[in-house]
Design a protein around this motif. Structure first.
Motif, PDB file in Angstrom:
ATOM      1  N   LEU A 164      27.408  23.491 -15.767  1.00 22.27           N
ATOM      2  CA  LEU A 164      27.200  23.616 -14.328  1.00 22.27           C
ATOM      3  C   LEU A 164      26.695  22.322 -13.695  1.00 22.27           C
ATOM      4  O   LEU A 164      26.482  22.268 -12.487  1.00 22.27           O
ATOM      5  CB  LEU A 164      26.204  24.743 -14.032  1.00 22.27           C
ATOM      6  CG  LEU A 164      26.571  26.132 -14.559  1.00 22.27           C
ATOM      7  CD1 LEU A 164      25.563  27.161 -14.066  1.00 22.27           C
ATOM      8  CD2 LEU A 164      27.989  26.517 -14.134  1.00 22.27           C
ATOM      9  N   GLY A 165      26.465  21.291 -14.505  1.00 20.68           N
ATOM     10  CA  GLY A 165      25.962  20.036 -13.974  1.00 20.68           C
ATOM     11  C   GLY A 165      24.494  19.845 -14.317  1.00 20.68           C
ATOM     12  O   GLY A 165      23.843  20.724 -14.883  1.00 20.68           O
ATOM     13  N   PRO A 166      23.934  18.681 -13.975  1.00 19.19           N
ATOM     14  CA  PRO A 166      22.541  18.381 -14.329  1.00 19.19           C
ATOM     15  C   PRO A 166      21.558  19.313 -13.614  1.00 19.19           C
ATOM     16  O   PRO A 166      21.763  19.679 -12.460  1.00 19.19           O
ATOM     17  CB  PRO A 166      22.369  16.929 -13.871  1.00 19.19           C
ATOM     18  CG  PRO A 166      23.425  16.712 -12.842  1.00 19.19           C
ATOM     19  CD  PRO A 166      24.573  17.571 -13.243  1.00 19.19           C
ATOM     20  N   ILE A 167      20.501  19.663 -14.336  1.00 21.97           N
ATOM     21  CA  ILE A 167      19.421  20.488 -13.786  1.00 21.97           C
ATOM     22  C   ILE A 167      18.131  19.689 -13.914  1.00 21.97           C
ATOM     23  O   ILE A 167      17.695  19.383 -15.028  1.00 21.97           O
ATOM     24  CB  ILE A 167      19.306  21.829 -14.526  1.00 21.97           C
ATOM     25  CG1 ILE A 167      20.601  22.635 -14.373  1.00 21.97           C
ATOM     26  CG2 ILE A 167      18.119  22.639 -14.007  1.00 21.97           C
ATOM     27  CD1 ILE A 167      20.622  23.937 -15.155  1.00 21.97           C
ATOM     28  N   ASP A 168      17.537  19.335 -12.800  1.00 26.54           N
ATOM     29  CA  ASP A 168      16.344  18.489 -12.785  1.00 26.54           C
ATOM     30  C   ASP A 168      15.090  19.367 -12.863  1.00 26.54           C
ATOM     31  O   ASP A 168      14.669  19.949 -11.866  1.00 26.54           O
ATOM     32  CB  ASP A 168      16.325  17.647 -11.513  1.00 26.54           C
ATOM     33  CG  ASP A 168      15.173  16.648 -11.491  1.00 26.54           C
ATOM     34  OD1 ASP A 168      14.365  16.647 -12.451  1.00 26.54           O
ATOM     35  OD2 ASP A 168      15.073  15.881 -10.507  1.00 26.54           O
ATOM     36  N   LEU A 169      14.496  19.443 -14.051  1.00 24.90           N
ATOM     37  CA  LEU A 169      13.306  20.275 -14.238  1.00 24.90           C
ATOM     38  C   LEU A 169      12.075  19.680 -13.566  1.00 24.90           C
ATOM     39  O   LEU A 169      11.089  20.387 -13.341  1.00 24.90           O
ATOM     40  CB  LEU A 169      13.034  20.466 -15.729  1.00 24.90           C
ATOM     41  CG  LEU A 169      14.125  21.190 -16.518  1.00 24.90           C
ATOM     42  CD1 LEU A 169      13.743  21.258 -18.000  1.00 24.90           C
ATOM     43  CD2 LEU A 169      14.364  22.593 -15.974  1.00 24.90           C
ATOM     44  N   LEU A 172      17.066  26.456 -21.812  1.00 20.81           N
ATOM     45  CA  LEU A 172      17.966  27.182 -20.923  1.00 20.81           C
ATOM     46  C   LEU A 172      18.792  26.214 -20.078  1.00 20.81           C
ATOM     47  O   LEU A 172      20.000  26.414 -19.901  1.00 20.81           O
ATOM     48  CB  LEU A 172      17.160  28.110 -20.013  1.00 20.81           C
ATOM     49  CG  LEU A 172      16.510  29.322 -20.677  1.00 20.81           C
ATOM     50  CD1 LEU A 172      15.565  30.016 -19.711  1.00 20.81           C
ATOM     51  CD2 LEU A 172      17.565  30.301 -21.184  1.00 20.81           C
ATOM     52  N   ALA A 173      18.139  25.171 -19.573  1.00 19.57           N
ATOM     53  CA  ALA A 173      18.855  24.205 -18.734  1.00 19.57           C
ATOM     54  C   ALA A 173      19.950  23.488 -19.527  1.00 19.57           C
ATOM     55  O   ALA A 173      21.054  23.256 -19.021  1.00 19.57           O
ATOM     56  CB  ALA A 173      17.870  23.192 -18.151  1.00 19.57           C
ATOM     57  N   ARG A 174      19.663  23.130 -20.780  1.00 11.46           N
ATOM     58  CA  ARG A 174      20.684  22.464 -21.606  1.00 11.46           C
ATOM     59  C   ARG A 174      21.877  23.362 -21.861  1.00 11.46           C
ATOM     60  O   ARG A 174      23.012  22.902 -21.952  1.00 11.46           O
ATOM     61  CB  ARG A 174      20.079  22.037 -22.940  1.00 11.46           C
ATOM     62  CG  ARG A 174      19.264  20.765 -22.883  1.00 11.46           C
ATOM     63  CD  ARG A 174      18.985  20.200 -24.270  1.00 11.46           C
ATOM     64  NE  ARG A 174      18.323  21.149 -25.152  1.00 11.46           N
ATOM     65  CZ  ARG A 174      18.925  21.859 -26.087  1.00 11.46           C
ATOM     66  NH1 ARG A 174      20.222  21.758 -26.282  1.00 11.46           N
ATOM     67  NH2 ARG A 174      18.236  22.688 -26.855  1.00 11.46           N
ATOM     68  N   PHE A 178      18.655  29.544 -12.241  1.00 14.02           N
ATOM     69  CA  PHE A 178      19.123  30.402 -11.149  1.00 14.02           C
ATOM     70  C   PHE A 178      19.521  29.563  -9.931  1.00 14.02           C
ATOM     71  O   PHE A 178      20.498  29.882  -9.238  1.00 14.02           O
ATOM     72  CB  PHE A 178      18.049  31.427 -10.776  1.00 14.02           C
ATOM     73  CG  PHE A 178      18.020  32.622 -11.676  1.00 14.02           C
ATOM     74  CD1 PHE A 178      18.920  33.665 -11.498  1.00 14.02           C
ATOM     75  CD2 PHE A 178      17.110  32.712 -12.710  1.00 14.02           C
ATOM     76  CE1 PHE A 178      18.911  34.776 -12.335  1.00 14.02           C
ATOM     77  CE2 PHE A 178      17.086  33.822 -13.554  1.00 14.02           C
ATOM     78  CZ  PHE A 178      17.994  34.857 -13.366  1.00 14.02           C
ATOM     79  N   HIS A 179      18.769  28.495  -9.669  1.00 15.50           N
ATOM     80  CA  HIS A 179      19.150  27.603  -8.565  1.00 15.50           C
ATOM     81  C   HIS A 179      20.473  26.904  -8.873  1.00 15.50           C
ATOM     82  O   HIS A 179      21.332  26.769  -7.986  1.00 15.50           O
ATOM     83  CB  HIS A 179      18.052  26.566  -8.322  1.00 15.50           C
ATOM     84  CG  HIS A 179      16.907  27.076  -7.512  1.00 15.50           C
ATOM     85  ND1 HIS A 179      16.973  27.241  -6.148  1.00 15.50           N
ATOM     86  CD2 HIS A 179      15.651  27.477  -7.879  1.00 15.50           C
ATOM     87  CE1 HIS A 179      15.819  27.707  -5.694  1.00 15.50           C
ATOM     88  NE2 HIS A 179      15.000  27.864  -6.730  1.00 15.50           N
ATOM     89  N   ALA A 180      20.656  26.467 -10.109  1.00 15.60           N
ATOM     90  CA  ALA A 180      21.900  25.799 -10.490  1.00 15.60           C
ATOM     91  C   ALA A 180      23.087  26.753 -10.379  1.00 15.60           C
ATOM     92  O   ALA A 180      24.178  26.364  -9.946  1.00 15.60           O
ATOM     93  CB  ALA A 180      21.787  25.257 -11.918  1.00 15.60           C
ATOM     94  N   ILE A 181      22.870  27.998 -10.769  1.00 18.51           N
ATOM     95  CA  ILE A 181      23.938  29.001 -10.677  1.00 18.51           C
ATOM     96  C   ILE A 181      24.306  29.246  -9.219  1.00 18.51           C
ATOM     97  O   ILE A 181      25.495  29.349  -8.865  1.00 18.51           O
ATOM     98  CB  ILE A 181      23.482  30.312 -11.355  1.00 18.51           C
ATOM     99  CG1 ILE A 181      23.331  30.094 -12.862  1.00 18.51           C
ATOM    100  CG2 ILE A 181      24.469  31.435 -11.077  1.00 18.51           C
ATOM    101  CD1 ILE A 181      22.560  31.199 -13.563  1.00 18.51           C
ATOM    102  N   ALA A 182      23.291  29.333  -8.346  1.00 22.82           N
ATOM    103  CA  ALA A 182      23.561  29.551  -6.922  1.00 22.82           C
ATOM    104  C   ALA A 182      24.342  28.382  -6.324  1.00 22.82           C
ATOM    105  O   ALA A 182      25.223  28.580  -5.479  1.00 22.82           O
ATOM    106  CB  ALA A 182      22.246  29.758  -6.173  1.00 22.82           C
ATOM    107  N   ARG A 183      24.028  27.151  -6.772  1.00 23.35           N
ATOM    108  CA  ARG A 183      24.773  25.985  -6.277  1.00 23.35           C
ATOM    109  C   ARG A 183      26.211  25.986  -6.784  1.00 23.35           C
ATOM    110  O   ARG A 183      27.145  25.611  -6.059  1.00 23.35           O
ATOM    111  CB  ARG A 183      24.083  24.689  -6.716  1.00 23.35           C
ATOM    112  CG  ARG A 183      22.762  24.412  -6.025  1.00 23.35           C
ATOM    113  CD  ARG A 183      22.320  22.974  -6.276  1.00 23.35           C
ATOM    114  NE  ARG A 183      22.140  22.688  -7.708  1.00 23.35           N
ATOM    115  CZ  ARG A 183      21.002  22.837  -8.364  1.00 23.35           C
ATOM    116  NH1 ARG A 183      19.935  23.331  -7.738  1.00 23.35           N
ATOM    117  NH2 ARG A 183      20.904  22.530  -9.643  1.00 23.35           N
TER     118      ARG A 183
END
Length: 352
Positions: A152-157, A145-147, A23-28
């Motif tokens: 949308l770019g890298p997602i740092d878990l 989910l992140a993969r 959700f944070h990645a989508i908002a960005r």
């Protein structure tokens, strides 16, 4: 806001929290879009919806109710009209693993609703969960989910910001007004599934031991209204101050209250995931309902005890050892912790 973006994610508290980095990645990626969650509202009478977890966070701006399991043409036509009315032409697909047939059915229906671009479904190898053949452990749901959203770019878990619930000052103030002044231990004994229940007898024994060892700690019990009666019984096992907040706070105010805890203990449940999101040290109890790691939280100072023979197979001493280990690390050396318990916790955590 220039466009509307749908985010297709079903589930309750835990399902929503593990998707927080997404959700944070989508908002960005779509900062100007009006982000609408397509989700089930409510999940059931005993659980909370995605909107109760993310409402007010700024990560979503609204929600549409998805009628789970329906085959009613009228219900589907009504949903189609609602989606068309948003003007959305693209969506983010944050669903669990689906069979090829179910996925095609989803995409076909969404196509009739005007959705031409579905982010998160293009590559099956990214969408499906990975299995470690050596250990038998499956990939965490949050990682899968992140993969799936690599577009949308890298997602740092591992970044705390990825798990930020964006709690407001008002939500934190509500929590503060309900909580005791001194340090406290927070627990949740509920959950949607009976198979996740450690058992009232084990909870009673654990709380009696901990209250004798840590008389300065209070006890705060969180959960839904259905957990309230059981929580009242658990309070009798604690010799110090106790507070039963089950059913008294919203989901987000509950998270704000957990943020102030010295430590959290709980089943595989929504409150456990909230505790993980606010970075409180925690001991989580998992049974045979899901394979190891799938729903484990990510973060420091977290011990997940997972027994595939059933959660009740987890020994009281094992939980006690894990709690004492974390309290020693976070509260300080004044806690009465035996070296044997710490050694046991360290040994067990290496094999989890």
């Amino acid at each position: 806001m220039s466009k509307t973006l749908l985010i297709y994610r079903l589930g309750s508290i835990g399902d929503t929290v593990v998707a927080l980095p997404c959700f944070h990645a989508i908002a960005r990626a779509f900062p100007r879009d009006r982000r609408i969650a397509l989700t089930n509202i409510p999940v059931s009478g005993a659980t909370s919806s995605l909107a109760e977890v993310l409402g007010g966070s700024g990560l979503i701006h609204g929600e549409l109710a998805y009628p789970v399991g329906t085959r009613s043409p009228m219900a589907l036509l009504r949903l189609r009209r609602e989606i068309l009315a948003t003007g959305a032409d693209r969506m983010v697909y944050l669903m669990p693993e689906r069979s090829p047939l179910a996925l095609r059915r989803d995409l076909l229906f969404l196509k009739t609703c005007g959705i031409d671009d579905a982010i998160g479904v293009s590559q099956e190898t990214l969408r499906l969960r990975r299995l470690n053949e050596r250990t038998g452990e499956v990939e965490r749901e949050c990682a899968r989910l992140a993969r799936s959203l690599t577009k949308l770019g890298p997602i740092d878990l591992g970044a705390p910001a990825s798990w930020d619930l964006m709690l407001t000052p008002n939500e934190r103030e509500i929590a503060r007004k309900h909580l005791p002044e001194g340090p406290f231990l927070a627990i949740n004994m509920g959950g949607k599934l009976a198979s996740n229940d450690w058992g009232a007898d084990k909870w009673t024994a654990l709380l009696q031991m901990l209250s004798r060892r840590h008389p300065a700690l209070g006890l705060v019990i969180v959960g839904g209204a259905d957990d309230r009666e059981r929580a009242e019984c658990a309070r009798l096992a604690w010799s110090g101050s106790t507070l039963n907040l089950c059913g008294k706070l919203s989901v987000r105010a509950t998270a704000a209250s957990l943020e102030r805890a010295a430590l959290f203990i709980g089943h595989d449940s929504g409150p456990m995931h909230l505790a993980a999101a606010v970075r409180v040290p925690l001991v989580a109890l998992f049974g045979d309902n899901n394979p190891p790691k799938k729903w484990h939280p990510i973060g420091a100072r977290q011990i997940c005890l997972h027994d595939m023979c059933g959660v009740r197979r987890i020994a009281i001493d094992e939980v006690l050892a894990s709690v004492e280990k974390l309290l020693l690390e976070t509260v300080g050396s004044h806690c009465r912790v035996s070296r044997e318990l710490c050694d046991l916790a360290a040994e067990r955590s290496e094999h989890r």
